[in-house]
Design a protein around this motif. Structure first.
Motif, PDB file in Angstrom:
ATOM      1  N   GLU A 179      -1.075  -2.575  -9.981  1.00  0.00           N
ATOM      2  CA  GLU A 179      -1.913  -1.824 -10.917  1.00  0.00           C
ATOM      3  C   GLU A 179      -1.595  -0.346 -10.860  1.00  0.00           C
ATOM      4  OE1 GLU A 179      -5.895  -2.721  -9.962  1.00  0.00           O
ATOM      5  OE2 GLU A 179      -5.791  -4.796 -10.670  1.00  0.00           O
ATOM      6  N   ASP A 180      -1.398   0.174  -9.626  1.00  0.00           N
ATOM      7  CA  ASP A 180      -1.055   1.578  -9.480  1.00  0.00           C
ATOM      8  C   ASP A 180       0.285   1.879 -10.123  1.00  0.00           C
ATOM      9  OD1 ASP A 180      -2.476   1.973  -6.139  1.00  0.00           O
ATOM     10  OD2 ASP A 180      -3.384   2.060  -8.141  1.00  0.00           O
ATOM     11  N   SER A 181       1.224   0.955  -9.984  1.00  0.00           N
ATOM     12  CA  SER A 181       2.556   1.188 -10.534  1.00  0.00           C
ATOM     13  C   SER A 181       2.550   1.128 -12.055  1.00  0.00           C
ATOM     14  CB  SER A 181       3.553   0.169  -9.970  1.00  0.00           C
ATOM     15  OG  SER A 181       3.220  -1.136 -10.433  1.00  0.00           O
ATOM     16  N   ASP A 182       1.480   0.507 -12.620  1.00  0.00           N
ATOM     17  CA  ASP A 182       1.379   0.476 -14.077  1.00  0.00           C
ATOM     18  C   ASP A 182       1.085   1.866 -14.632  1.00  0.00           C
ATOM     19  OD1 ASP A 182       1.910  -2.166 -14.312  1.00  0.00           O
ATOM     20  OD2 ASP A 182      -0.188  -2.810 -14.390  1.00  0.00           O
ATOM     21  N   GLN A 183       0.485   2.732 -13.802  1.00  0.00           N
ATOM     22  CA  GLN A 183       0.214   4.086 -14.254  1.00  0.00           C
ATOM     23  C   GLN A 183       1.535   4.813 -14.457  1.00  0.00           C
ATOM     24  OE1 GLN A 183      -2.465   5.986 -11.562  1.00  0.00           O
ATOM     25  NE2 GLN A 183      -4.236   4.916 -12.355  1.00  0.00           N
ATOM     26  N   THR A 184       1.615   5.576 -15.535  1.00  0.00           N
ATOM     27  CA  THR A 184       2.848   6.269 -15.847  1.00  0.00           C
ATOM     28  C   THR A 184       2.533   7.594 -16.491  1.00  0.00           C
ATOM     29  OG1 THR A 184       4.946   6.106 -17.033  1.00  0.00           O
ATOM     30  CG2 THR A 184       3.017   5.188 -18.132  1.00  0.00           C
ATOM     31  N   MET A 185       3.469   8.507 -16.414  1.00  0.00           N
ATOM     32  CA  MET A 185       3.296   9.802 -17.039  1.00  0.00           C
ATOM     33  C   MET A 185       3.632   9.694 -18.520  1.00  0.00           C
ATOM     34  SD  MET A 185       2.250  11.814 -14.642  1.00  0.00           S
ATOM     35  CE  MET A 185       2.441  13.440 -15.366  1.00  0.00           C
ATOM     36  N   VAL A 186       2.665  10.004 -19.357  1.00  0.00           N
ATOM     37  CA  VAL A 186       2.934  10.071 -20.789  1.00  0.00           C
ATOM     38  C   VAL A 186       3.803  11.284 -21.060  1.00  0.00           C
ATOM     39  CG1 VAL A 186       1.906  10.300 -23.083  1.00  0.00           C
ATOM     40  CG2 VAL A 186       0.750   8.954 -21.324  1.00  0.00           C
TER      41      VAL A 186
ATOM     42  N   PHE B   2      -2.786  19.125 -21.268  1.00  0.00           N
ATOM     43  CA  PHE B   2      -1.724  18.510 -22.072  1.00  0.00           C
ATOM     44  C   PHE B   2      -0.314  18.814 -21.572  1.00  0.00           C
ATOM     45  CE2 PHE B   2      -5.390  18.340 -24.833  1.00  0.00           C
ATOM     46  CZ  PHE B   2      -5.278  17.055 -25.333  1.00  0.00           C
ATOM     47  N   GLN B   3      -0.222  19.535 -20.481  1.00  0.00           N
ATOM     48  CA  GLN B   3       1.098  19.753 -19.878  1.00  0.00           C
ATOM     49  C   GLN B   3       1.565  18.507 -19.144  1.00  0.00           C
ATOM     50  OE1 GLN B   3       1.457  23.316 -17.502  1.00  0.00           O
ATOM     51  NE2 GLN B   3       3.088  22.441 -16.266  1.00  0.00           N
ATOM     52  N   LYS B   4       0.643  17.888 -18.418  1.00  0.00           N
ATOM     53  CA  LYS B   4       0.945  16.647 -17.691  1.00  0.00           C
ATOM     54  C   LYS B   4      -0.132  15.625 -18.039  1.00  0.00           C
ATOM     55  CE  LYS B   4       3.067  19.065 -13.763  1.00  0.00           C
ATOM     56  NZ  LYS B   4       4.451  18.620 -13.967  1.00  0.00           N
ATOM     57  N   VAL B   5       0.224  14.624 -18.800  1.00  0.00           N
ATOM     58  CA  VAL B   5      -0.714  13.589 -19.213  1.00  0.00           C
ATOM     59  C   VAL B   5      -0.339  12.277 -18.536  1.00  0.00           C
ATOM     60  CG1 VAL B   5      -1.684  12.281 -21.140  1.00  0.00           C
ATOM     61  CG2 VAL B   5      -1.120  14.704 -21.436  1.00  0.00           C
ATOM     62  N   GLU B   6      -1.247  11.759 -17.726  1.00  0.00           N
ATOM     63  CA  GLU B   6      -1.000  10.516 -17.006  1.00  0.00           C
ATOM     64  C   GLU B   6      -1.804   9.386 -17.629  1.00  0.00           C
ATOM     65  OE1 GLU B   6      -1.249   8.662 -12.473  1.00  0.00           O
ATOM     66  OE2 GLU B   6      -1.538  10.802 -12.814  1.00  0.00           O
ATOM     67  N   ALA B   7      -1.137   8.279 -17.910  1.00  0.00           N
ATOM     68  CA  ALA B   7      -1.802   7.133 -18.525  1.00  0.00           C
ATOM     69  C   ALA B   7      -2.520   6.291 -17.484  1.00  0.00           C
ATOM     70  CB  ALA B   7      -0.786   6.272 -19.255  1.00  0.00           C
ATOM     71  N   VAL B   8      -3.623   5.692 -17.881  1.00  0.00           N
ATOM     72  CA  VAL B   8      -4.269   4.694 -17.038  1.00  0.00           C
ATOM     73  C   VAL B   8      -3.433   3.420 -17.067  1.00  0.00           C
ATOM     74  CG1 VAL B   8      -6.338   3.273 -16.730  1.00  0.00           C
ATOM     75  CG2 VAL B   8      -6.553   5.682 -17.430  1.00  0.00           C
ATOM     76  N   ARG B   9      -2.966   3.068 -18.264  1.00  0.00           N
ATOM     77  CA  ARG B   9      -2.037   1.942 -18.397  1.00  0.00           C
ATOM     78  C   ARG B   9      -1.321   2.020 -19.737  1.00  0.00           C
ATOM     79  NH1 ARG B   9      -3.990  -2.792 -21.188  1.00  0.00           N
ATOM     80  NH2 ARG B   9      -6.060  -2.426 -22.112  1.00  0.00           N
ATOM     81  N   GLU B  10      -0.207   1.341 -19.809  1.00  0.00           N
ATOM     82  CA  GLU B  10       0.525   1.222 -21.066  1.00  0.00           C
ATOM     83  C   GLU B  10       0.250  -0.159 -21.650  1.00  0.00           C
ATOM     84  OE1 GLU B  10       4.729   1.787 -20.774  1.00  0.00           O
ATOM     85  OE2 GLU B  10       5.119   1.127 -22.837  1.00  0.00           O
ATOM     86  N   LEU B  11      -0.035  -0.225 -22.947  1.00  0.00           N
ATOM     87  CA  LEU B  11      -0.302  -1.496 -23.599  1.00  0.00           C
ATOM     88  C   LEU B  11       1.017  -2.189 -23.917  1.00  0.00           C
ATOM     89  CD1 LEU B  11      -3.013   0.017 -23.936  1.00  0.00           C
ATOM     90  CD2 LEU B  11      -3.254  -1.130 -26.138  1.00  0.00           C
TER      91      LEU B  11
END
Length: 294
Positions: A35-42, A91-100
């Motif tokens: 689950e943690d690895s699903d997080q990604t930097m937008v 908005f400089q660094k946007v981190e996603a909770v998850r990618e669909l």
């Protein structure tokens, strides 16, 4: 013999339970890691130099030059720097909770007609446009660029996007005044000056008016000389309130000069201005009268 056999069976069951528990625990850790690895930097941009976003149908644009943020359409507006720095950081660094994965149509997430559209550029010249759609629990759907990927991000991303220009203008402040910290007040009107001091023991009345004085709505963020004449705040027309007081925090003696002009069209307020400021505000007529006629 039967007791020994029963004990052996119980030991085997206990050992099995330990193995099962270890397996479940390992699985949970693996799932947590997944689950943690699903997080990604937008996005992961460098320091931002421009930001624009839509607010109630109006697009607000800001640019950073020589370390300071300005309103693009009028650089004379005194923008609250901390608010823009916070917006830039978001908005400089946007981190996603998850990618669909295998996402449905953009319209299913409110991304065909986004609630917010935010465009930024960093110091390297890299640009990015974010599109923010519907809320989903504590998060929002977000896409960017060609809208080929859809993410969920924390709702914190929208916290500053409801700000209007008025919310981002850094307005003047008026000191806290009372009989206890007022030292001297000079009121100059029509070429005549009246003095109020503790020695004359005539501060009580005027301190009542100054003690409740506040700036109302800002009528002009950068008044020209022509504007000042219209407000009755030009040098020849205004009333000058020269105030010497003791700052309650620093305990130092300070001075502030307040200008009072004409009444507004509704006759409910006076136009007022601080010396050294380009801003013109309204202030309640009854409060101003208590200052002029204590």
């Amino acid at each position: 013999m039967k007791q020994k056999k029963t004990l052996q069976i119980l030991l085997l069951v206990f050992a099995g339970l330990i193995v099962l528990y270890t397996g479940v625990n390992l699985y949970q850790k693996q799932q947590s890691y997944k689950e943690d690895s699903d997080q990604t930097m937008v996005s992961d941009l460098k320091s931002l130099t421009s930001i624009s976003y839509n607010n109630n149908g109006t697009t607000l644009s800001f640019i950073k030059q020589n370390g300071k943020w300005y309103y693009t359409k009028n650089k004379k507006y005194p923008i609250t720097q901390s608010s823009l720095e916070s917006l830039a950081s978001t908005f400089q660094k946007v981190e996603a909770v998850r990618e669909l994965k295998n996402a449905d149509a953009l319209s299913d997430y409110g991304l065909d007609k986004p609630t917010y559209t935010v465009s930024v550029k960093d110091k390297t010249g890299k640009s990015m446009t974010y599109y923010i759609g519907n809320a989903t629990g504590e998060n929002y759907y977000v896409t960017y660029g060609d809208k080929s990927k859809i993410y969920t991000v924390s709702s914190d991303i929208t916290s500053s996007l409801s700000y209007s220009l008025d919310n981002l203008i850094e307005t003047d402040t008026f000191p806290t005044l009372s009989t206890g910290n007022l030292k001297k007040v000079l009121v100059t009107q029509n070429g005549k000056t009246k003095t109020y001091t503790s020695k004359k023991k005539n501060l009580d009345g005027i301190s009542g008016g100054l003690g409740v004085f506040t700036f109302g709505d800002c009528q002009n963020y950068y008044a020209s000389q022509t504007d000042l004449v219209k407000y009755g705040l030009d040098k020849d027309s205004r009333i000058t309130i020269d105030i010497t007081y003791k700052d309650t925090d620093t305990k130092k003696t300070k001075n502030v000069v307040l200008y009072i002009g004409k009444k507004d069209s509704d006759q409910k307020n006076y136009y007022v201005q601080l010396k050294g400021s380009h801003m013109v505000y309204l202030s309640d007529k009854d409060v101003v009268k208590n200052i002029l006629n204590p």
